[in-house]
Design a protein around this motif. Structure first.
Motif, PDB file in Angstrom:
ATOM      1  N   TYR A   1       0.853  -1.181   0.000  1.00  0.00           N
ATOM      2  CA  TYR A   1       0.000   0.000   0.000  1.00  0.00           C
ATOM      3  C   TYR A   1       0.891   1.234   0.000  1.00  0.00           C
ATOM      4  CZ  TYR A   1      -3.715  -3.245   1.194  1.00  0.00           C
ATOM      5  OH  TYR A   1      -4.604  -4.283   1.167  1.00  0.00           O
ATOM      6  N   LEU A   2       0.666   2.101  -0.987  1.00  0.00           N
ATOM      7  CA  LEU A   2       1.486   3.298  -1.147  1.00  0.00           C
ATOM      8  C   LEU A   2       0.599   4.539  -1.192  1.00  0.00           C
ATOM      9  CD1 LEU A   2       3.835   2.008  -3.998  1.00  0.00           C
ATOM     10  CD2 LEU A   2       4.412   2.241  -1.567  1.00  0.00           C
ATOM     11  N   GLU A   3       1.199   5.681  -0.831  1.00  0.00           N
ATOM     12  CA  GLU A   3       0.512   6.962  -0.922  1.00  0.00           C
ATOM     13  C   GLU A   3       1.419   7.941  -1.661  1.00  0.00           C
ATOM     14  OE1 GLU A   3      -1.993   9.678   2.137  1.00  0.00           O
ATOM     15  OE2 GLU A   3       0.056   9.221   2.753  1.00  0.00           O
ATOM     16  N   SER A   4       0.841   8.652  -2.650  1.00  0.00           N
ATOM     17  CA  SER A   4       1.613   9.642  -3.410  1.00  0.00           C
ATOM     18  C   SER A   4       1.742  10.928  -2.604  1.00  0.00           C
ATOM     19  CB  SER A   4       0.932   9.940  -4.749  1.00  0.00           C
ATOM     20  OG  SER A   4      -0.202  10.775  -4.549  1.00  0.00           O
ATOM     21  N   SER A   5       2.536  11.849  -3.108  1.00  0.00           N
ATOM     22  CA  SER A   5       2.725  13.128  -2.422  1.00  0.00           C
ATOM     23  C   SER A   5       1.438  13.939  -2.350  1.00  0.00           C
ATOM     24  CB  SER A   5       3.827  13.942  -3.109  1.00  0.00           C
ATOM     25  OG  SER A   5       3.441  14.241  -4.440  1.00  0.00           O
TER      26      SER A   5
ATOM     27  N   GLU B   1      -2.835   0.456  -4.128  1.00  0.00           N
ATOM     28  CA  GLU B   1      -2.547  -0.871  -3.611  1.00  0.00           C
ATOM     29  C   GLU B   1      -1.941  -1.662  -4.775  1.00  0.00           C
ATOM     30  OE1 GLU B   1      -5.116  -4.695  -1.885  1.00  0.00           O
ATOM     31  OE2 GLU B   1      -6.102  -2.754  -2.228  1.00  0.00           O
ATOM     32  N   VAL B   2      -0.780  -2.226  -4.560  1.00  0.00           N
ATOM     33  CA  VAL B   2      -0.128  -3.049  -5.581  1.00  0.00           C
ATOM     34  C   VAL B   2      -0.276  -4.501  -5.112  1.00  0.00           C
ATOM     35  CG1 VAL B   2       1.973  -3.507  -6.882  1.00  0.00           C
ATOM     36  CG2 VAL B   2       1.488  -1.176  -6.072  1.00  0.00           C
ATOM     37  N   VAL B   3      -0.996  -5.291  -5.897  1.00  0.00           N
ATOM     38  CA  VAL B   3      -1.391  -6.636  -5.503  1.00  0.00           C
ATOM     39  C   VAL B   3      -0.685  -7.670  -6.377  1.00  0.00           C
ATOM     40  CG1 VAL B   3      -3.371  -8.202  -5.267  1.00  0.00           C
ATOM     41  CG2 VAL B   3      -3.682  -5.738  -4.918  1.00  0.00           C
ATOM     42  N   VAL B   4      -0.218  -8.750  -5.742  1.00  0.00           N
ATOM     43  CA  VAL B   4       0.306  -9.881  -6.512  1.00  0.00           C
ATOM     44  C   VAL B   4      -0.890 -10.652  -7.043  1.00  0.00           C
ATOM     45  CG1 VAL B   4       1.608 -12.035  -6.454  1.00  0.00           C
ATOM     46  CG2 VAL B   4       2.428 -10.035  -5.177  1.00  0.00           C
ATOM     47  N   GLU B   5      -0.980 -10.723  -8.360  1.00  0.00           N
ATOM     48  CA  GLU B   5      -2.066 -11.444  -9.015  1.00  0.00           C
ATOM     49  C   GLU B   5      -1.748 -12.921  -8.999  1.00  0.00           C
ATOM     50  OE1 GLU B   5      -5.759 -11.505 -10.965  1.00  0.00           O
ATOM     51  OE2 GLU B   5      -4.754  -9.870  -9.979  1.00  0.00           O
ATOM     52  N   PRO B   6      -2.620 -13.739  -8.388  1.00  0.00           N
ATOM     53  CA  PRO B   6      -2.315 -15.180  -8.300  1.00  0.00           C
ATOM     54  C   PRO B   6      -2.358 -15.863  -9.657  1.00  0.00           C
ATOM     55  CG  PRO B   6      -4.501 -14.697  -7.376  1.00  0.00           C
ATOM     56  CD  PRO B   6      -3.882 -13.393  -7.785  1.00  0.00           C
TER      57      PRO B   6
END
Length: 127
Positions: free
Chosen positions: A112-116, A122-127
């Motif tokens: 989970y990231l937040e920009s300035s 949310e960057v998810v690993v796709e199964p």
């Protein structure tokens, strides 16, 4: 199968800063920059377009009504770890770092990231 989302228009306050942050993240997730426009294309045909519109007013607040966050996919845990390791140098702030990579639950691999400007991705690993 047809893509589920055609495109997303992203309105930002500081185009130059946002272009660097979002451009890096989208490329890290497999999106390609389109020549001559502030747009990134996913292999499935979905695209993200970025601009600062004269119609904008106020600042972005994901906690108000509207879109809370955008979720992007990566193919594996190694790519997710690489995005995490490089995110800060590209203007992103990690959320829920103490629970990485299971902040969304034990069976869910995500960053989970937040920009300035306060956009959450949310960057998810796709199964």
């Amino acid at each position: 199968m047809a893509r589920a989302l055609h495109h997303l228009d992203l309105w930002v306050d500081d185009v130059a800063r946002a272009e660097g942050e979002w451009g890096w993240l989208l490329a890290a997730c497999g999106w390609q920059r389109e020549e001559g426009v502030r747009s990134w294309l996913h292999p499935d045909g979905t695209y993200v377009f970025m601009e600062h519109s004269p119609d904008q007013h106020g600042t972005h607040d994901r906690l108000r009504p509207g879109v809370n966050h955008l979720a992007l996919t990566v193919e594996d845990r190694a790519r997710l770890d690489r995005v995490r390791a490089e995110s800060t140098e590209h203007g992103w702030h990690e959320l829920y770092a103490d629970r990485y990579p299971h902040a969304g639950g034990e069976a869910h691999l995500a960053l989970y990231l937040e920009s300035s400007e306060g956009f959450e991705v949310e960057v998810v690993v796709e199964p």
